[in-house]
Design an enzyme around this catalytic site. Structure first.
Site, PDB file in Angstrom:
ATOM      1  N   GLU A 127     -49.658 -13.891 -19.353  1.00  0.00           N
ATOM      2  CA  GLU A 127     -48.576 -12.908 -19.191  1.00  0.00           C
ATOM      3  C   GLU A 127     -47.795 -13.136 -17.892  1.00  0.00           C
ATOM      4  O   GLU A 127     -47.143 -12.226 -17.384  1.00  0.00           O
ATOM      5  CB  GLU A 127     -49.137 -11.474 -19.229  1.00  0.00           C
ATOM      6  CG  GLU A 127     -49.856 -11.096 -20.507  1.00  0.00           C
ATOM      7  CD  GLU A 127     -48.981 -11.063 -21.765  1.00  0.00           C
ATOM      8  OE1 GLU A 127     -47.765 -11.332 -21.653  1.00  0.00           O
ATOM      9  OE2 GLU A 127     -49.532 -10.789 -22.848  1.00  0.00           O
ATOM     10  N   HIS A 150     -51.914  -5.387 -15.733  1.00  0.00           N
ATOM     11  CA  HIS A 150     -51.837  -5.129 -17.176  1.00  0.00           C
ATOM     12  C   HIS A 150     -53.251  -4.965 -17.694  1.00  0.00           C
ATOM     13  O   HIS A 150     -54.135  -5.754 -17.342  1.00  0.00           O
ATOM     14  CB  HIS A 150     -51.145  -6.299 -17.892  1.00  0.00           C
ATOM     15  CG  HIS A 150     -51.357  -6.301 -19.375  1.00  0.00           C
ATOM     16  ND1 HIS A 150     -50.939  -5.273 -20.198  1.00  0.00           N
ATOM     17  CD2 HIS A 150     -51.976  -7.197 -20.193  1.00  0.00           C
ATOM     18  CE1 HIS A 150     -51.261  -5.546 -21.439  1.00  0.00           C
ATOM     19  NE2 HIS A 150     -51.908  -6.708 -21.470  1.00  0.00           N
ATOM     20  N   HIS A 152     -55.698  -2.936 -21.217  1.00  0.00           N
ATOM     21  CA  HIS A 152     -55.666  -2.337 -22.551  1.00  0.00           C
ATOM     22  C   HIS A 152     -56.331  -0.963 -22.498  1.00  0.00           C
ATOM     23  O   HIS A 152     -57.280  -0.697 -23.233  1.00  0.00           O
ATOM     24  CB  HIS A 152     -56.372  -3.265 -23.553  1.00  0.00           C
ATOM     25  CG  HIS A 152     -55.778  -4.648 -23.622  1.00  0.00           C
ATOM     26  ND1 HIS A 152     -56.421  -5.722 -24.182  1.00  0.00           N
ATOM     27  CD2 HIS A 152     -54.564  -5.116 -23.189  1.00  0.00           C
ATOM     28  CE1 HIS A 152     -55.637  -6.804 -24.107  1.00  0.00           C
ATOM     29  NE2 HIS A 152     -54.518  -6.467 -23.496  1.00  0.00           N
ATOM     30  N   GLU A 180     -51.690  16.795 -12.117  1.00  0.00           N
ATOM     31  CA  GLU A 180     -51.261  15.748 -11.177  1.00  0.00           C
ATOM     32  C   GLU A 180     -50.141  14.842 -11.702  1.00  0.00           C
ATOM     33  O   GLU A 180     -49.437  14.207 -10.906  1.00  0.00           O
ATOM     34  CB  GLU A 180     -52.450  14.821 -10.872  1.00  0.00           C
ATOM     35  CG  GLU A 180     -53.627  15.493 -10.248  1.00  0.00           C
ATOM     36  CD  GLU A 180     -53.581  15.418  -8.741  1.00  0.00           C
ATOM     37  OE1 GLU A 180     -53.761  14.312  -8.220  1.00  0.00           O
ATOM     38  OE2 GLU A 180     -53.352  16.459  -8.105  1.00  0.00           O
ATOM     39  N   HIS A 221     -51.015  -2.064 -27.763  1.00  0.00           N
ATOM     40  CA  HIS A 221     -51.519  -3.197 -26.998  1.00  0.00           C
ATOM     41  C   HIS A 221     -52.094  -2.745 -25.647  1.00  0.00           C
ATOM     42  O   HIS A 221     -53.274  -2.917 -25.379  1.00  0.00           O
ATOM     43  CB  HIS A 221     -50.381  -4.223 -26.797  1.00  0.00           C
ATOM     44  CG  HIS A 221     -50.788  -5.425 -26.010  1.00  0.00           C
ATOM     45  ND1 HIS A 221     -50.277  -6.674 -26.228  1.00  0.00           N
ATOM     46  CD2 HIS A 221     -51.652  -5.577 -24.975  1.00  0.00           C
ATOM     47  CE1 HIS A 221     -50.833  -7.539 -25.389  1.00  0.00           C
ATOM     48  NE2 HIS A 221     -51.665  -6.888 -24.611  1.00  0.00           N
TER      49      HIS A 221
END
Ligand code: 2HA
Ligand code: ZN
Length: 282
Positions: A127, A150, A152, A180, A221
């Site tokens: 990525e 990144h 999942h 929050e 994803h």
């Protein structure tokens, strides 16, 4: 014993003496333990200062160069620590040199120079386009920006199946789940359509959202979170994921009471946060 309470025999593990290597190793381990990084899921990149890198490794010793599929002139000369493509977050802490890399973008922005790690011919995360393009956009709006994560995150992925993928509606639901939230991400969460991962296209779509958001959802994803430190990027994802978890816990249940729009506005005012326009009805 590490701060996570893991017995790693770490004194003997090369790389863990470097503070930013240790930080990424502990972070990836934590995310794997949360169940957010199954198999080789997830990737991390963080901008490093030249002086900091030079304290720990020889920045004149280039191990190898890797051609970029897309030039990143804006990042010329920038140093990064990144996770490797296909690497398991579970394993980083026991072998950082195989799973992480420290690299520098060349002066022409066309290649990267590997300075440390990614042993055995490994390459940076698949990525990388999304990471590099996101760094470029976040730096334009926030000079303090440094980190992209990144993963999942389970509940936010689950929520992407059952909730409308309209950014403002999705953001409002998250704000309503934990007090929050509006303070942590007043600008809301960006959402791109489902796309094939690893491509320049998803990188461009993600980076486009990064102009106005620090977090971007990839439906079905995972999520991208950014920040001025790895802790900030992680904390942002953690907060979104917590809200999504509560949403999934209460979905279909008889909701008796909730935080009102007026209360959300009050909250934002009290903490000096400016909520994204067009979400609150007050
Ligand atoms: O395999 O998470 O998006 C790493 C990923 C791809
Ligand atoms: Zn992914």
């Amino acid at each position: 014993m590490s701060t996570l309470g893991i017995h790693t025999g770490e004194a003997a593990i090369p790389g863990l003496e470097i503070p930013f290597v240790r930080e990424v190793a502990e972070l990836t381990r934590a995310m794997w333990r949360f169940g957010w990084d199954e198999r080789n899921g997830g990737n991390v990149s963080c901008i490093l200062d030249e002086d900091t890198v030079a304290t720990y490794i020889d920045i004149h010793q280039v191990q190898r160069t890797i051609k970029l599929a897309f030039p990143v002139h804006e990042l010329a000369g920038t140093y990064f620590i990144v996770t490797g493509s296909g690497k398991y977050f579970k394993n980083v802490i026991s072998d950082p040199e195989a799973n992480l890399g420290i690299l520098r973008v060349t002066a022409d922005g066309e290649q990267i120079e590997l300075l440390w790690g990614l042993q055995g011919g490994a390459v940076p995360t698949s990525e990388l386009p999304s990471h590099f393009m996101s760094h470029i956009e976040r730096l334009k709006v926030d000079p303090q920006h440094r980190a992209v994560i990144h993963n999942h995150a389970t509940h936010v992925v689950a929520m992407s199946f059952v909730h409308d993928l309209h950014e403002k509606k999705f953001t409002k639901t998250l704000w309503e789940m934990c007090t929050e939230c509006i303070v942590v991400f007043p600008e809301g969460v960006g959402i791109i359509p489902w796309m094939v991962p690893g491509s320049d296209n998803i990188g461009r779509a993600t980076a486009d959202k990064m102009k106005h958001h620090r977090a971007v959802l990839w439906p079905h994803h995972g999520i991208f979170g950014t920040g001025s430190t790895l802790d900030e990027a992680f904390g942002l994802i953690e907060t979104i994921e917590k809200a999504a978890q509560i949403y999934m816990l209460i979905a279909g249940k008889d909701i008796r009471q909730r935080i009102t729009d007026r209360e959300l506005a009050e909250l934002a005012r009290a903490f000096g946060a400016t909520p994204c326009e067009g979400i609150l009805s007050v």
